[in-house]
Design a protein around this motif. Sequence first.
Motif, PDB file in Angstrom:
ATOM      1  N   VAL A  37     -16.252 -40.575  10.918  1.00 24.14           N
ATOM      2  CA  VAL A  37     -16.117 -40.817   9.477  1.00 24.14           C
ATOM      3  C   VAL A  37     -17.095 -39.934   8.726  1.00 24.14           C
ATOM      4  N   CYS A  38     -16.550 -39.088   7.847  1.00 19.03           N
ATOM      5  CA  CYS A  38     -17.359 -38.223   6.971  1.00 19.03           C
ATOM      6  C   CYS A  38     -17.698 -38.994   5.697  1.00 19.03           C
ATOM      7  N   GLU A  39     -18.855 -38.694   5.162  1.00 19.06           N
ATOM      8  CA  GLU A  39     -19.199 -39.252   3.859  1.00 19.06           C
ATOM      9  C   GLU A  39     -18.252 -38.654   2.822  1.00 19.06           C
ATOM     10  N   PRO A  40     -17.850 -39.439   1.832  1.00 24.98           N
ATOM     11  CA  PRO A  40     -16.963 -38.894   0.800  1.00 24.98           C
ATOM     12  C   PRO A  40     -17.675 -37.837  -0.039  1.00 24.98           C
ATOM     13  N   VAL A  41     -16.909 -36.909  -0.564  1.00 25.20           N
ATOM     14  CA  VAL A  41     -17.456 -35.862  -1.423  1.00 25.20           C
ATOM     15  C   VAL A  41     -17.857 -36.496  -2.753  1.00 25.20           C
ATOM     16  N   GLN A  42     -19.079 -36.211  -3.174  1.00 22.63           N
ATOM     17  CA  GLN A  42     -19.579 -36.717  -4.450  1.00 22.63           C
ATOM     18  C   GLN A  42     -19.293 -35.691  -5.547  1.00 22.63           C
ATOM     19  N   ARG A  90     -11.868 -39.113   9.273  1.00 22.41           N
ATOM     20  CA  ARG A  90     -11.546 -39.712   7.979  1.00 22.41           C
ATOM     21  C   ARG A  90     -12.747 -39.589   7.057  1.00 22.41           C
ATOM     22  N   ASN A  91     -12.507 -39.722   5.766  1.00 22.32           N
ATOM     23  CA  ASN A  91     -13.556 -39.701   4.752  1.00 22.32           C
ATOM     24  C   ASN A  91     -13.706 -41.087   4.154  1.00 22.32           C
ATOM     25  N   GLY A  92     -14.925 -41.456   3.833  1.00 25.40           N
ATOM     26  CA  GLY A  92     -15.143 -42.716   3.138  1.00 25.40           C
ATOM     27  C   GLY A  92     -16.362 -43.451   3.633  1.00 25.40           C
ATOM     28  N   ASN A  93     -16.473 -44.691   3.196  1.00 30.24           N
ATOM     29  CA  ASN A  93     -17.554 -45.570   3.632  1.00 30.24           C
ATOM     30  C   ASN A  93     -17.312 -45.888   5.106  1.00 30.24           C
ATOM     31  N   PRO A  94     -18.250 -45.539   5.993  1.00 24.44           N
ATOM     32  CA  PRO A  94     -17.987 -45.678   7.434  1.00 24.44           C
ATOM     33  C   PRO A  94     -17.529 -47.064   7.873  1.00 24.44           C
TER      34      PRO A  94
END
Length: 144
Positions: A37-42, A90-94
């Motif tokens: 899980v990737c951190e979402p782009v800010q 995936r991207n988002g809150n882990p």
Amino acid sequence: MTIALIAFDGSENAMRAIDEVLNTMDTGKLHVHLLYVCEPVQMNEVVFNENPLLDMLSIKKAREEAGMVLLTPAKMRLESAGITFEAHVRNGNPAEVITGFSGEYHCDLIVMGTRGMGTIKNLLLGSVASKVIHLTEKPLLLVK
């Protein structure tokens, strides 16, 4: 057939989680979903980026590609053990992504390493593992 979700972050504990699955489960009846899980782009990453050619989608794509690379040692370990698996980024809150993914793919078990945070740090920040414990109804194997 057991469907296991292994949440992998590249840490030693995450690799130990894979080893624990290989050592304790009937691998002949196992299918693994390997998830990073990737951190979402800010938004500030896009607005204050020195390279005007990088937009939100290209940053997200670069993170996903880097995530697939990070999964390489885990994929190699599963391949060498003869385990059928699929790799996902995936991207988002882990914690939310892990629990949502486990439902979406009908996983029987979630497996993840812990980082061994100290009690005070865990109280202040919380860990992904403790958040998953509270969010999921699935069996969860934590490996330290």
